[in-house]
Design a protein around this motif. Structure first.
Motif, PDB file in Angstrom:
ATOM      1  N   ALA A 272       0.819  -1.217   0.000  1.00 24.82           N
ATOM      2  CA  ALA A 272       0.000   0.000   0.000  1.00 24.82           C
ATOM      3  C   ALA A 272       0.852   1.267   0.000  1.00 24.82           C
ATOM      4  O   ALA A 272       0.443   2.302  -0.538  1.00 24.82           O
ATOM      5  CB  ALA A 272      -0.936  -0.007   1.213  1.00 24.82           C
ATOM      6  N   ASP A 273       2.034   1.200   0.593  1.00 23.55           N
ATOM      7  CA  ASP A 273       2.900   2.387   0.638  1.00 23.55           C
ATOM      8  C   ASP A 273       3.771   2.536  -0.598  1.00 23.55           C
ATOM      9  O   ASP A 273       4.645   3.410  -0.655  1.00 23.55           O
ATOM     10  CB  ASP A 273       3.781   2.354   1.891  1.00 23.55           C
ATOM     11  CG  ASP A 273       4.697   1.126   1.937  1.00 23.55           C
ATOM     12  OD1 ASP A 273       4.658   0.312   0.972  1.00 23.55           O
ATOM     13  OD2 ASP A 273       5.452   0.984   2.914  1.00 23.55           O
ATOM     14  N   GLY A 274       3.551   1.668  -1.597  1.00 22.78           N
ATOM     15  CA  GLY A 274       4.301   1.773  -2.848  1.00 22.78           C
ATOM     16  C   GLY A 274       5.568   0.950  -2.886  1.00 22.78           C
ATOM     17  O   GLY A 274       6.222   0.863  -3.933  1.00 22.78           O
ATOM     18  N   THR A 275       5.947   0.320  -1.772  1.00 24.48           N
ATOM     19  CA  THR A 275       7.134  -0.529  -1.772  1.00 24.48           C
ATOM     20  C   THR A 275       6.787  -1.903  -2.346  1.00 24.48           C
ATOM     21  O   THR A 275       5.631  -2.254  -2.547  1.00 24.48           O
ATOM     22  CB  THR A 275       7.684  -0.692  -0.352  1.00 24.48           C
ATOM     23  OG1 THR A 275       6.673  -1.295   0.473  1.00 24.48           O
ATOM     24  CG2 THR A 275       8.069   0.656   0.234  1.00 24.48           C
ATOM     25  N   GLY A 276       7.830  -2.702  -2.562  1.00 23.70           N
ATOM     26  CA  GLY A 276       7.617  -4.024  -3.141  1.00 23.70           C
ATOM     27  C   GLY A 276       7.363  -3.923  -4.631  1.00 23.70           C
ATOM     28  O   GLY A 276       7.813  -2.984  -5.305  1.00 23.70           O
ATOM     29  N   GLY A 277       6.618  -4.888  -5.167  1.00 24.93           N
ATOM     30  CA  GLY A 277       6.275  -4.858  -6.585  1.00 24.93           C
ATOM     31  C   GLY A 277       7.359  -5.441  -7.461  1.00 24.93           C
ATOM     32  O   GLY A 277       8.343  -6.024  -6.991  1.00 24.93           O
ATOM     33  N   VAL A 278       7.187  -5.255  -8.775  1.00 21.75           N
ATOM     34  CA  VAL A 278       8.098  -5.857  -9.750  1.00 21.75           C
ATOM     35  C   VAL A 278       9.481  -5.212  -9.737  1.00 21.75           C
ATOM     36  O   VAL A 278      10.416  -5.750 -10.323  1.00 21.75           O
ATOM     37  CB  VAL A 278       7.502  -5.778 -11.173  1.00 21.75           C
ATOM     38  CG1 VAL A 278       6.235  -6.600 -11.282  1.00 21.75           C
ATOM     39  CG2 VAL A 278       7.243  -4.320 -11.586  1.00 21.75           C
ATOM     40  N   LEU A 279       9.612  -4.053  -9.061  1.00 22.14           N
ATOM     41  CA  LEU A 279      10.895  -3.369  -9.016  1.00 22.14           C
ATOM     42  C   LEU A 279      11.667  -3.676  -7.735  1.00 22.14           C
ATOM     43  O   LEU A 279      12.725  -3.088  -7.498  1.00 22.14           O
ATOM     44  CB  LEU A 279      10.694  -1.858  -9.163  1.00 22.14           C
ATOM     45  CG  LEU A 279      10.031  -1.411 -10.473  1.00 22.14           C
ATOM     46  CD1 LEU A 279       9.834   0.101 -10.494  1.00 22.14           C
ATOM     47  CD2 LEU A 279      10.865  -1.850 -11.672  1.00 22.14           C
ATOM     48  N   ALA A 280      11.135  -4.595  -6.905  1.00 18.39           N
ATOM     49  CA  ALA A 280      11.811  -4.993  -5.666  1.00 18.39           C
ATOM     50  C   ALA A 280      12.359  -6.404  -5.826  1.00 18.39           C
ATOM     51  O   ALA A 280      11.628  -7.328  -6.175  1.00 18.39           O
ATOM     52  CB  ALA A 280      10.842  -4.919  -4.488  1.00 18.39           C
ATOM     53  N   GLN A 281      13.646  -6.590  -5.535  1.00 19.91           N
ATOM     54  CA  GLN A 281      14.313  -7.852  -5.825  1.00 19.91           C
ATOM     55  C   GLN A 281      13.866  -8.997  -4.924  1.00 19.91           C
ATOM     56  O   GLN A 281      13.833 -10.159  -5.351  1.00 19.91           O
ATOM     57  CB  GLN A 281      15.830  -7.681  -5.703  1.00 19.91           C
ATOM     58  CG  GLN A 281      16.620  -8.921  -6.110  1.00 19.91           C
ATOM     59  CD  GLN A 281      18.118  -8.680  -6.138  1.00 19.91           C
ATOM     60  OE1 GLN A 281      18.578  -7.565  -5.907  1.00 19.91           O
ATOM     61  NE2 GLN A 281      18.897  -9.716  -6.417  1.00 19.91           N
ATOM     62  N   GLU A 282      13.462  -8.692  -3.689  1.00 18.13           N
ATOM     63  CA  GLU A 282      13.242  -9.766  -2.726  1.00 18.13           C
ATOM     64  C   GLU A 282      12.121 -10.737  -3.127  1.00 18.13           C
ATOM     65  O   GLU A 282      12.144 -11.920  -2.776  1.00 18.13           O
ATOM     66  CB  GLU A 282      12.937  -9.191  -1.331  1.00 18.13           C
ATOM     67  CG  GLU A 282      11.755  -8.243  -1.274  1.00 18.13           C
ATOM     68  CD  GLU A 282      12.157  -6.789  -1.465  1.00 18.13           C
ATOM     69  OE1 GLU A 282      11.351  -5.914  -1.137  1.00 18.13           O
ATOM     70  OE2 GLU A 282      13.283  -6.547  -1.947  1.00 18.13           O
ATOM     71  N   GLY A 283      11.136 -10.277  -3.886  1.00 17.60           N
ATOM     72  CA  GLY A 283      10.032 -11.150  -4.253  1.00 17.60           C
ATOM     73  C   GLY A 283      10.373 -12.171  -5.320  1.00 17.60           C
ATOM     74  O   GLY A 283       9.642 -13.167  -5.485  1.00 17.60           O
ATOM     75  N   TYR A 284      11.456 -11.958  -6.025  1.00 15.22           N
ATOM     76  CA  TYR A 284      11.775 -12.843  -7.148  1.00 15.22           C
ATOM     77  C   TYR A 284      12.255 -14.231  -6.702  1.00 15.22           C
ATOM     78  O   TYR A 284      12.160 -15.181  -7.480  1.00 15.22           O
ATOM     79  CB  TYR A 284      12.826 -12.183  -8.056  1.00 15.22           C
ATOM     80  CG  TYR A 284      12.233 -11.113  -8.942  1.00 15.22           C
ATOM     81  CD1 TYR A 284      11.673 -11.425 -10.176  1.00 15.22           C
ATOM     82  CD2 TYR A 284      12.215  -9.776  -8.544  1.00 15.22           C
ATOM     83  CE1 TYR A 284      11.117 -10.453 -10.985  1.00 15.22           C
ATOM     84  CE2 TYR A 284      11.666  -8.791  -9.343  1.00 15.22           C
ATOM     85  CZ  TYR A 284      11.115  -9.134 -10.563  1.00 15.22           C
ATOM     86  OH  TYR A 284      10.561  -8.158 -11.365  1.00 15.22           O
ATOM     87  N   PHE A 285      12.752 -14.362  -5.469  1.00 16.74           N
ATOM     88  CA  PHE A 285      13.185 -15.678  -4.990  1.00 16.74           C
ATOM     89  C   PHE A 285      12.004 -16.643  -4.930  1.00 16.74           C
ATOM     90  O   PHE A 285      12.057 -17.761  -5.467  1.00 16.74           O
ATOM     91  CB  PHE A 285      13.849 -15.563  -3.612  1.00 16.74           C
ATOM     92  CG  PHE A 285      14.258 -16.889  -3.024  1.00 16.74           C
ATOM     93  CD1 PHE A 285      15.510 -17.423  -3.288  1.00 16.74           C
ATOM     94  CD2 PHE A 285      13.385 -17.614  -2.216  1.00 16.74           C
ATOM     95  CE1 PHE A 285      15.890 -18.660  -2.757  1.00 16.74           C
ATOM     96  CE2 PHE A 285      13.753 -18.848  -1.683  1.00 16.74           C
ATOM     97  CZ  PHE A 285      15.007 -19.367  -1.946  1.00 16.74           C
TER      98      PHE A 285
END
Length: 505
Positions: free
Chosen positions: A188-201
């Motif tokens: 909700a605060d705009g963090t994460g998403g496709v531009l954040a590396q941690e989710g790709y694992f």
């Protein structure tokens, strides 16, 4: 010359109806390659450019090299699998071998080492891509080459290929939806998403496991048909002799025009795949929730496409149906961008704009799906046409050479997409809504005429395809006649009709 099947086996094969379980497992195989391909085409350029920080030219160059490598591996695998002899037949050994390497390499490509220089990351990415492409070919090409043997009827094979196409689109889009909503979810605060590396694992781990399971299940699903499939003759052939056979097989007018059409279509798809997410994020300024809904629209489109493709092909013929749907898909793809450039689209951020794009994605996806199904079925129809002319069954070779040119030029298309981003000076670490309008306009002005030109040539070539339902049925008749004649000659033996067997001592 390959020895034809006996009349009994040929008739049984032609009349055979695959069980629903077999059809589903065979079709599900399309999801493995689609999960891999959709992930690479949707996220890879963005991931290595905007997340890892490689220049777009380096990323697109690695993708292009891998596609060109894959393209030249295809005909080798195709020719080898056409002539491979084993107790598991021509195709299945390659398919089983592929499962583990492609899954491991797909996981690794999304988890590059930290602290490496650009050149090292480039080499790591390229190595992973080469392994993925090599072993994906080991599965996808032999598996696709099974379709003409599993379904010989003109309309039945369209239905079987349509089912495989559905699983491909649904699997690829389904995994993309999971990426947007679960693994790469935007907070909700705009963090994460496709531009954040941690989710790709987590995304990579889930996709790799699915790829592994699907390949093994799909391969096992057709294992019981191995005794009924064609067996290549035992023979010795020189490299020059094999080259002559390859040239003779590929010298088929309908195959040539399909290949040329596929070349221009694939070049466009390479450009489209490389830039599509850039357009969604920065040109249309869509949120990830909206991107997820567009992914749902893609699944709806695939259901519509797979349901309608056999009906359209039966009513219009495969060639005319493919031409009509292809033209409609191009209009749906390019229309919204063209309308935006002349000021006829709603403003970004409005619900009206999103729902226009939602309907447009369904229209484009459904017509593109129907086109792809009919083109694949047309390639399958070339198999018997080629066998009549050459006396050899060469599904693997035909499918592989069709893929060769497509992959080479799609690699060029991806390279072009990276060059476009560099040419318009697309910013590094770009923010949605923060890219200069002139940059976005220039990107669209290059994108539109390039794709329109390539698609126009691709559609024009299809008018020269000559194998319709009547021609296909005539080819089947000739092959059965040849098989009957060969069986009669074997029964007669070298000196006349066979004598009855002698019994007793």
């Amino acid at each position: 010359m390959t020895a034809p099947s006996t009349p009994a086996s040929a008739a049984a094969s032609a009349d055979r109806r695959l069980s629903l379980t077999t059809r589903i497992l065979y079709g599900a195989g399309g999801a493995a390659s689609a999960i891999k391909q959709r992930g690479l085409s949707t996220f890879l350029l963005l991931f290595y450019n905007q997340v890892i920080g490689l220049p777009p030219q380096m990323v697109s160059t690695a993708i292009m090299f891998a596609l060109i490598f894959d393209a030249f591996v295809d005909p080798i695998v195709g020719q080898v699998s056409d002539n491979f002899r084993s107790r598991w037949g021509r195709r299945h050994p390659f398919m089983y071998i592929a499962a583990l390497p492609v899954a491991i390499a797909f996981f690794l490509i999304w988890n590059p080492p930290e602290g490496w220089e650009h050149a090292q990351i480039f080499a790591y990415m390229l190595t992973c891509l080469l392994v993925i492409r090599l072993f994906d070919t080991f599965f996808e090409l032999p598996s696709s080459a099974l379709a003409p043997e599993l379904a010989k009827n003109y309309d039945d094979r369209t239905s079987l290929i349509a089912l495989r196409g559905f699983f491909g689109v649904a699997g690829g889009l389904g995994m993309t939806l999971l990426a947007y909503q679960v693994f790469l979810r935007e907070n909700a605060d705009g963090t994460g998403g496709v531009l954040a590396q941690e989710g790709y694992f987590s995304y990579a781990l889930c996709a790799a496991i699915l790829i592994f399971i699907i390949i093994l299940a799909s391969t096992a699903g057709t294992h019981k048909y191995i005794p009924e499939l064609r067996k290549p003759p035992t023979r010795k052939i020189t490299f020059i002799g094999m080259a002559r056979e390859v040239a003779h097989t590929l010298n088929n007018r309908s195959f040539v025009v399909l290949t040329i059409s596929g070349v221009f279509m694939s070049m466009s798809l390479g450009v489209k795949g490389g830039l599509e997410l850039y357009f969604f994020l920065y040109f249309w300024e869509l949120t990830q929730n909206q991107l997820s809904l567009l992914t749902v629209a893609g699944v709806i489109a695939s259901v519509m496409g797979v349901s309608l493709a056999p009906k359209v092909a039966a009513k219009m013929g495969k060639r005319n149906g493919a031409i009509s749907m292809f033209a409609g898909a191009v209009v749906a793809l390019l229309g919204p961008i063209a309308l935006r450039l002349i000021g006829w689209m709603p403003a970004n951020g409005t619900d009206f704009l999103f729902w226009i794009l939602f309907v447009d994605v369904i229209a484009n996806g459904a017509m593109a799906m129907m086109t792809g199904v009919m083109l694949a079925s047309m390639i399958a129809d070339v198999v018997e046409d080629s066998e009549v002319k050459t006396g050899r069954r060469s599904e693997g070779l035909l499918f592989s050479f069709d893929n060769l040119f497509k992959k080479v030029v799609s690699g060029v298309g991806v390279f072009v997409s990276g060059a476009v981003l560099a040419f318009v000076s697309f910013p590094q670490s770009a923010v949605r809504g923060g890219v200069d309008e002139e940059v976005l306009r220039n990107m669209a002005l290059i994108y539109l005429p390039t794709l329109l030109f390539f698609y126009a040539i691709a559609i024009g070539c299809l008018f020269m395809f000559k194998i319709d339902k009547a021609a296909h049925e005539e080819n089947l008749r000739k092959l059965e006649e040849t098989a009957l004649k060969a069986q009669a000659e074997r029964d007669a033996g070298p000196t006349g009709p066979a004598s009855p067997p002698v019994t007793g001592a």
